[in-house]
Each structure stands twice: as C-alpha cells, then as structure tokens.
Write a protein that holds these residues in place. Structure first.
Motif, PDB file in Angstrom:
ATOM      1  N   LEU A  13       8.720 -31.374 -45.973  1.00 52.50           N
ATOM      2  CA  LEU A  13       7.752 -30.690 -46.661  1.00 52.50           C
ATOM      3  C   LEU A  13       8.001 -29.115 -46.232  1.00 52.50           C
ATOM      4  O   LEU A  13       7.757 -28.496 -47.247  1.00 52.50           O
ATOM      5  CB  LEU A  13       6.479 -30.869 -46.218  1.00 52.50           C
ATOM      6  N   ASN A  14       8.784 -28.725 -45.231  1.00 54.77           N
ATOM      7  CA  ASN A  14       8.951 -27.249 -45.113  1.00 54.77           C
ATOM      8  C   ASN A  14      10.148 -26.743 -46.086  1.00 54.77           C
ATOM      9  O   ASN A  14       9.953 -25.331 -46.060  1.00 54.77           O
ATOM     10  CB  ASN A  14      10.050 -27.237 -43.698  1.00 54.77           C
ATOM     11  N   PHE A  15      10.664 -27.688 -46.779  1.00 49.60           N
ATOM     12  CA  PHE A  15      11.684 -26.795 -47.666  1.00 49.60           C
ATOM     13  C   PHE A  15      11.393 -26.991 -49.362  1.00 49.60           C
ATOM     14  O   PHE A  15      11.816 -26.325 -50.246  1.00 49.60           O
ATOM     15  CB  PHE A  15      12.894 -27.830 -47.628  1.00 49.60           C
ATOM     16  N   PHE A  16      10.011 -27.601 -49.404  1.00 45.64           N
ATOM     17  CA  PHE A  16       9.501 -27.565 -50.930  1.00 45.64           C
ATOM     18  C   PHE A  16       9.431 -26.170 -51.224  1.00 45.64           C
ATOM     19  O   PHE A  16       9.389 -25.779 -52.412  1.00 45.64           O
ATOM     20  CB  PHE A  16       8.281 -28.556 -50.945  1.00 45.64           C
ATOM     21  N   VAL A  77      -0.308 -21.269 -52.145  1.00 49.47           N
ATOM     22  CA  VAL A  77      -1.256 -22.484 -51.390  1.00 49.47           C
ATOM     23  C   VAL A  77      -0.442 -23.603 -50.565  1.00 49.47           C
ATOM     24  O   VAL A  77      -0.622 -23.925 -49.695  1.00 49.47           O
ATOM     25  CB  VAL A  77      -2.261 -22.936 -52.440  1.00 49.47           C
ATOM     26  N   GLY A  78       0.694 -23.883 -51.505  1.00 50.83           N
ATOM     27  CA  GLY A  78       1.300 -25.285 -50.940  1.00 50.83           C
ATOM     28  C   GLY A  78       2.155 -24.495 -49.664  1.00 50.83           C
ATOM     29  O   GLY A  78       2.112 -25.370 -48.688  1.00 50.83           O
ATOM     30  N   GLY A  79       2.729 -23.689 -49.653  1.00 52.70           N
ATOM     31  CA  GLY A  79       3.323 -22.920 -48.605  1.00 52.70           C
ATOM     32  C   GLY A  79       2.340 -22.780 -47.321  1.00 52.70           C
ATOM     33  O   GLY A  79       2.878 -23.148 -46.088  1.00 52.70           O
ATOM     34  N   LEU A  90      -1.654 -20.751 -39.363  1.00 50.12           N
ATOM     35  CA  LEU A  90      -0.916 -20.018 -40.206  1.00 50.12           C
ATOM     36  C   LEU A  90      -0.494 -18.851 -39.338  1.00 50.12           C
ATOM     37  O   LEU A  90      -0.998 -18.385 -38.569  1.00 50.12           O
ATOM     38  CB  LEU A  90      -1.612 -19.208 -41.442  1.00 50.12           C
ATOM     39  N   PHE A  91       0.783 -18.455 -39.562  1.00 46.27           N
ATOM     40  CA  PHE A  91       1.434 -17.368 -38.899  1.00 46.27           C
ATOM     41  C   PHE A  91       0.991 -16.138 -39.759  1.00 46.27           C
ATOM     42  O   PHE A  91       1.830 -15.991 -40.939  1.00 46.27           O
ATOM     43  CB  PHE A  91       2.748 -17.502 -38.876  1.00 46.27           C
ATOM     44  N   VAL A  92       0.315 -15.260 -39.200  1.00 48.90           N
ATOM     45  CA  VAL A  92      -0.135 -14.010 -39.992  1.00 48.90           C
ATOM     46  C   VAL A  92       1.052 -13.115 -39.691  1.00 48.90           C
ATOM     47  O   VAL A  92       1.246 -12.669 -38.780  1.00 48.90           O
ATOM     48  CB  VAL A  92      -1.414 -13.461 -39.541  1.00 48.90           C
ATOM     49  N   GLY A  93       1.658 -12.850 -40.882  1.00 46.63           N
ATOM     50  CA  GLY A  93       2.846 -11.599 -40.595  1.00 46.63           C
ATOM     51  C   GLY A  93       3.281 -11.166 -42.090  1.00 46.63           C
ATOM     52  O   GLY A  93       2.586 -11.187 -42.888  1.00 46.63           O
ATOM     53  N   PRO A  94       4.222 -10.484 -42.138  1.00 50.01           N
ATOM     54  CA  PRO A  94       4.561  -9.822 -43.402  1.00 50.01           C
ATOM     55  C   PRO A  94       4.896 -10.650 -44.433  1.00 50.01           C
ATOM     56  O   PRO A  94       4.531 -10.565 -45.692  1.00 50.01           O
ATOM     57  CB  PRO A  94       5.824  -9.010 -42.893  1.00 50.01           C
ATOM     58  N   LEU A  96       3.543 -13.868 -45.005  1.00 50.92           N
ATOM     59  CA  LEU A  96       2.411 -14.336 -45.578  1.00 50.92           C
ATOM     60  C   LEU A  96       1.469 -13.309 -46.340  1.00 50.92           C
ATOM     61  O   LEU A  96       0.882 -13.602 -47.275  1.00 50.92           O
ATOM     62  CB  LEU A  96       1.310 -15.012 -44.460  1.00 50.92           C
ATOM     63  N   LEU A  97       1.194 -11.923 -45.661  1.00 56.89           N
ATOM     64  CA  LEU A  97       0.588 -10.911 -46.421  1.00 56.89           C
ATOM     65  C   LEU A  97       1.131 -10.364 -47.693  1.00 56.89           C
ATOM     66  O   LEU A  97       0.566 -10.446 -48.570  1.00 56.89           O
ATOM     67  CB  LEU A  97       0.597  -9.789 -45.188  1.00 56.89           C
ATOM     68  N   ALA A  98       2.358 -10.467 -47.700  1.00 51.69           N
ATOM     69  CA  ALA A  98       3.257 -10.056 -49.034  1.00 51.69           C
ATOM     70  C   ALA A  98       2.941 -11.069 -49.960  1.00 51.69           C
ATOM     71  O   ALA A  98       2.776 -10.792 -50.980  1.00 51.69           O
ATOM     72  CB  ALA A  98       4.477  -9.661 -48.575  1.00 51.69           C
ATOM     73  N   GLY A  99       3.005 -12.397 -49.685  1.00 57.15           N
ATOM     74  CA  GLY A  99       3.107 -13.460 -50.515  1.00 57.15           C
ATOM     75  C   GLY A  99       1.490 -13.549 -50.951  1.00 57.15           C
ATOM     76  O   GLY A  99       1.297 -13.652 -52.245  1.00 57.15           O
TER      77      GLY A  99
END
Length: 156
Positions: A13-16, A77-79, A90-94, A96-99
C-alpha cells in the motif's frame, strides 16, 4: 471487529500513493499545456483562431482539471490514510504540509471556474498563478516523495 491488514498488503500500500502522484504530475503538465493552448486561442485572431478552436482545448482543459481535482484530493487522503494505517500516526513535515497546501490550491483554482466562464479576467489570472504555483510544489513533492520511498525500501 478487527480489520487488521496483512503485513504484505500494508507494505505494498506504501507504493500506491507515489505511483498515483507521479501519474498526476504528468497529467498536470498536460493540463498546463492545454491551458496555454486555451490562452493562445483566446488571444488569436482570424484563421489561426478558427484552427485553434477546432482543438477544443478549453473543454479538454476543463475535463482534465476536473479529473485532477478529484484524483489529487483522493491521492492526498489516501497517502495520509496509508501512512496512518502503517505507522499509527502521520509524520508532520514538509511533504505533508506542502501536500495539504497543494490540495487547497487545486480546490481554490477549480472554484474560480464559474468566474472565468463569465469572463472575469482577475479569476483567470489567479487561476494561472495558483496552478503554476501548484505545479512547482508538485515537482518538489515528487522529489521529497522519492526520498520517502527510498526510506521505506531501506527499512523493508
């Protein structure tokens, strides 16, 4: 009720999300091309304009943009869902925030469509600015996403 996923499924699922996003980046570049053709059609005159109108770039741009909006929101949302399923957080970082910012930008950009259809030039210019900002962020996201995938492959 326990819906525990198998470790193998969790891994794959990590690669979808990355595969989907790379496809959307390519589609975004195509949408930008169509948008430039729409602009060229709008500014053309005479025979050149008649020829460009036959390409139906405005309709194609609108359709591709609609698909991009839906798939980008679903991909974001899927990611986040896959990250949460696999890590419990969730890993809050650049990345995620840019996404999240990109998801907001594409929503705002699409929301300008009714105003552009009524001829509002401010909406058209804002749409173009938002989308080129989005495309730049998307390219940067692709690079940071590859780094995340490399980390997943290394830890496997």
């Amino acid at each position: 009720m326990n819906l525990e996923l198998s470790p193998s499924l969790k891994y794959w699922l990590n690669f979808f999300h990355p595969i989907m996003m790379w496809a959307l980046l390519a589609i975004s570049i195509y949408a930008a091309y169509l948008g430039l053709k729409v602009q060229r059609t709008r500014n053309a005159q005479g025979e050149e304009k008649k020829e460009l109108i036959k390409g139906r770039y405005n309709i194609r741009h609108y359709q591709i943009g609609s698909i991009l909006l839906a798939l980008m929101v679903a991909g974001a949302v899927g990611g986040m869902a896959v990250t949460y399923i696999n890590n419990g957080k969730l890993f809050v970082g650049p990345h995620l925030l840019a996404g999240l910012g990109m998801t907001s930008l594409i929503a705002f950009s699409a929301a300008l469509s009714p105003y552009m259809q009524k001829g509002a030039n401010w909406a058209r210019m804002t749409h173009i600015l938002l989308n080129f900002t989005l495309l730049g962020l998307f390219a940067w996201q692709a690079i940071t996403g590859v780094q995340i995938v490399q980390r997943i492959l290394t830890n496997a």
